[in-house]
Enzyme design. Structure first.
Site: not given
Length: 348
Positions: A145, A152, A289
């Site tokens: 990314q 993410c 995340h």
């Protein structure tokens, strides 16, 4: 003290540097090692910045050495984040997922992801392998990314769709994260998002999800380019897995890859430098995340989940992580909160 060979076998030699106590013995030896790291990663530094980064690099060397002196269950290494502080890493890669209370924006839970009882679950699942459950592999190559685009959530949502498309249509192909960054108005592009919201966008956008080659990733926000769309992959919805249930999550990932929320400890030095073994923390259960759950297994009596990340092949086990699986521990959020918000797509 006997020399400590800290870093690991170089499966990704261009990404990870090995070192020993002798490399930390003098400023000159540490500087020479930093020059090796710079050359491998092709980074440019002016004199002042290079000196500042060198001191951070030395601190990371000591962090990794001291960690391994405690004989941990997993490995750290000096990878491509070797001259970043934990705080800098968190600013560049952390906080990419919106944090919501468990249950918010969830339209219901799956009773089961498979029509079989707990006793019939496979002992191990790995969707990277061709032939699991007589199906093709369902995991595309590791992607990156990049820094300062907190996408993410998009990579994780896309990975679950790529997996399901392979399972349903027998075609493993790369799909477009950039389409989600640019066009998904349920999320916030490079600022933050949620994999579940991204799956909802794909289901209701009317355009489906384009191929990665036709809408390539740029690592920054852009204008939505609808002219490049094709209804390449369409979804019929998504399902949230019942939280706090290791069994239900095992059922889900035995059927297809699943998007999960992982809590990073801030600053996340251990996560940043993870290189192998079964990760046990430190981490949090607060999310932040998104990663893709692609299987589970057991090693020497220790249960683990298999996670695909979006930080390139030079992080972790060539881009993957094994995370401690809390088998038989009912009602817990799981290591790093993995059991709190799993979700997977549906396709007719």
């Amino acid at each position: 003290m006997a020399a400590l060979a800290v870093a690991l076998a170089l499966s990704m030699a261009a990404e990870v540097v090995e070192f020993s106590d002798s490399d930390l013995a003098t400023e000159e030896s540490a500087w020479a090692l930093y020059e090796v790291w710079i050359a491998r990663h092709r980074v440019a530094r002016d004199s002042a910045e290079k000196m500042r980064r060198f001191h951070i690099f030395k601190k990371n060397l000591r962090l990794v050495r001291e960690f391994h002196e405690r004989d941990p269950s997993y490995k750290l290494a000096i990878n491509k984040f070797g001259d970043m502080t934990g705080e800098e890493f968190s600013a560049a890669y952390g906080g990419c997922e919106r944090r919501l209370p468990v249950g918010e924006e969830q339209g219901g839970f799956a009773v089961s992801a498979m029509d079989e009882d707990d006793a019939n679950l496979p002992e191990a699942v790995d969707w990277r392998q061709t032939g699991y459950d007589l199906r093709p592999a369902a995991v595309t190559a590791i992607k990156d990314q990049g820094p300062y685009c907190r996408s993410c959530w998009a990579f994780t949502a896309v990975a679950t769709v790529e997996g399901l498309f392979s399972i349903k249509r027998k075609i493993l192909t790369t799909l477009s994260e950039q389409q989600l960054v640019d066009c998904d108005n349920l999320d916030r592009g490079c600022a933050e998002g949620l994999a579940g919201a991204a799956l909802s966008y794909i289901s209701h956008s009317g355009t489906g999800l384009a191929g990665g080659a036709s809408y390539p990733y740029t690592g920054r926000n852009g204008s939505c380019r609808k002219a490049f769309f094709s209804p390449f992959v369409e979804l019929s919805g998504h399902v949230w897995v019942k939280p706090f249930s290791e069994i239900e999550l095992r059922k889900a990932v035995a059927a297809q890859p699943v998007a999960v929320s992982i809590g990073l400890k801030d600053p996340s030095d251990a996560f940043k430098n993870y290189h192998g073994g079964i990760f046990r923390g430190p981490c949090s259960t607060m999310g932040g995340h998104a990663m893709t759950l692609i299987g589970y297994g057991t090693e020497s009596g220790n249960d683990y989940w298999i996670l695909k990340n979006s930080w390139g092949e030079g992080w972790g086990e060539q881009g993957y992580m094994r995370l401690k699986r809390d088998a038989n521990e009912l009602g817990t959020p799981g290591t790093c909160g993995i059991l709190l918000r799993p979700v997977y797509p549906l396709m007719k």
